[in-house]
Design an enzyme around this catalytic site. Sequence first.
Site, short mmCIF file in Angstrom:
data_model
loop_
_atom_site.label_atom_id
_atom_site.label_comp_id
_atom_site.label_asym_id
_atom_site.label_seq_id
_atom_site.Cartn_x
_atom_site.Cartn_y
_atom_site.Cartn_z
N THR A 1 0.82 -1.19 -0.12
CA THR A 1 0.18 0.36 -0.06
C THR A 1 0.89 0.99 0.04
O THR A 1 2.02 1.20 0.44
CB THR A 1 -0.82 0.10 1.27
N ASP A 2 0.35 2.32 -0.56
CA ASP A 2 1.02 3.55 -0.36
C ASP A 2 1.10 4.13 0.96
O ASP A 2 1.80 5.26 1.45
CB ASP A 2 0.33 4.58 -1.36
N TYR B 1 -2.03 -0.23 10.94
CA TYR B 1 -2.14 -0.98 9.69
C TYR B 1 -0.90 -0.77 8.88
O TYR B 1 -0.26 -1.77 8.29
CB TYR B 1 -3.74 -0.72 8.81
N LYS C 1 2.05 -3.27 7.43
CA LYS C 1 2.31 -3.06 5.95
C LYS C 1 3.83 -3.08 5.63
O LYS C 1 4.64 -3.47 4.88
CB LYS C 1 1.42 -2.45 4.82
#
Length: 352
Positions: free
Chosen positions: A132-133, A157, A161
Site C-alpha cells: 500500500t501507499d 495497519y 504493511k
Amino acid sequence: MSTKKILITGGAGFIGSHVVKLFLNKYSNYEIYNLDKLTYAGNLENLKEIEANPNYHFIKGDIVDANFINGLFEEYNFDGVLHLAAESHVDRSITDPLAFVMTNVIGTVNLLNAAKNNWVNSEGKKFYHISTDEVYGALGETGLFTEETSYDPHSPYSASKASSDHFVRAYADTYKLPVVISNCSNNYGSHQFPEKLIPLCINNIKHNKALPIYGNGKYTRDWLWVEDHARAIDLVFHDGVLGETYNIGGFNEWQNIDLVKTLCRLMDRKLNRPAGTNEKLISFVKDRPGHDLRYAIDASKIQKELGFEPSLNFEKGLEITVDWYLENESWLENVTSGNYQNYYQEQYLEKR
Ligand code: NAD
Ligand code: DAU
C-alpha cells in the site's frame, strides 16, 4: 505453453477476487490456488463466476499457521506467489493492532520462509507482495510519493504493511529470494466490504443513513478502479524486474468531502431522489486518530517501464460501482449480516 502453479493469497477478498478472475480468464495454462482464511472480508460469493473452472482451486487456511503454509509449498511446489491476504482496514487496526501484526507481519514472514525453504532452485519463480501507499506516511498540500520516498507509517495497519515490505526486501537481500513489491493507492469498485469510504456511503445513502465524514473532510486520497489495479498487478507479476518496487495509482486525487458530495449527486439520479437529497445525510464526525492528510502516487515508473495506464475516468468508475451495489442487494445484505461488527459506528459516529 507449460502449466504453472500460482498461489494467490487473499483471493476471496476485494482486490484478490478481481485478480483471481483476471488470471483465470487470461491464462489458460495457470493452475490458480486461492488460499484464504475467509475472515469477515473474505467471501466466496465474489468468485461465483469462476468457481467451476477446472484450473481454480480454493484452499481455506490461515497464513499465520507456519506448518500449514510450509506443507502447502512442499505439496504444490508453486511457481509464483501473489500475496494479498491481509487485515486491510485502518479503523480496525486502531481497535485491534495485534490482529494486524499476526496476519500482515507474521503471515507474510511465514510465506517468505515457506518460499525460501522450498524454492531451492528459484529459477523462474517470483514472490510478489501487494502493498500500500500508506507505508510512505502523509503528504502535505503538494508533492507525490515516489518509489524512493522514505517509509513513515502512522497507523497500526500501515506500520504492519511497512514491516512486511521490509521483510520481503530482507529476504531478497539475505536469501536471494526472487521478490517484487507494488504499493498502490486507494482502490474502489465492486465487491469491496462496506466499511471502506465508498461502499459505506453507497450503502448508507441507499438506506437513508448518515454519511460519517471524519474531521473536516479535507483529507485527500488518490483513487484507482480495482480492475485497473488488477491489470497493474498482472503487469508487475509478469514483467516487473526482480528486486524492484512499483508504485501504482490513478493520478486521481479527491478530498473526501468532494468525493462524497459527487457520490450523493450521482445517487440522487440513480435513486430518483430530488437533487440535494442525499447531501443532507452528510455528518461530520470525530476524526480518525493519526489520520494521514493526503496520499498521492507518482505512477510514472510503472507507466514508463511496464506501460500501465488506468482505463477509466473516476466519474465512469464511480457510476459502474454504484450500479453494481444497487444491482447486488443480496451481496450487500449477506456481508453486512451475521458476525459483521460495525467498528466504524461504535468508534467514530460521535458528532464533532
Ligand atoms: P480485503 O480485506 O478485502 O481482503 C483480504 C483477504 O485476505 C480476505 O479475503 C481475507 O479473508 C483474507 N485474509 C485475511 N487474513 C487472512 C489470514 N490470516 N490468512 C489467510 N487469508 C486471510 O483486502 P483488499 O482491500 O482486497 O486488500 C488486498 C491487499 O491489497 C492487502 O494486502 C492490502 O494491504 C492491499 N492494498 C489494498 C488497497 C485498497 O484500497 N483496498 C490499496 C493498496 C493495497
Ligand atoms: O491508500 C491505500 C489504502 O486505502 C489501503 O492500503 C487500505 O487497505 C484501504 O483501506 C484504504 O485505506 P484508507 O484509510 O484510505 O481507506 P478508507 O476507505 O477507510 O478511508 C478513506 C478516507 O475516508 C480516509 O481519509 C478516511 C475517510 N473516511 C473513511 C470512512 C470509513 C471517512 O471520512 N469516513 C468514513 O466513514
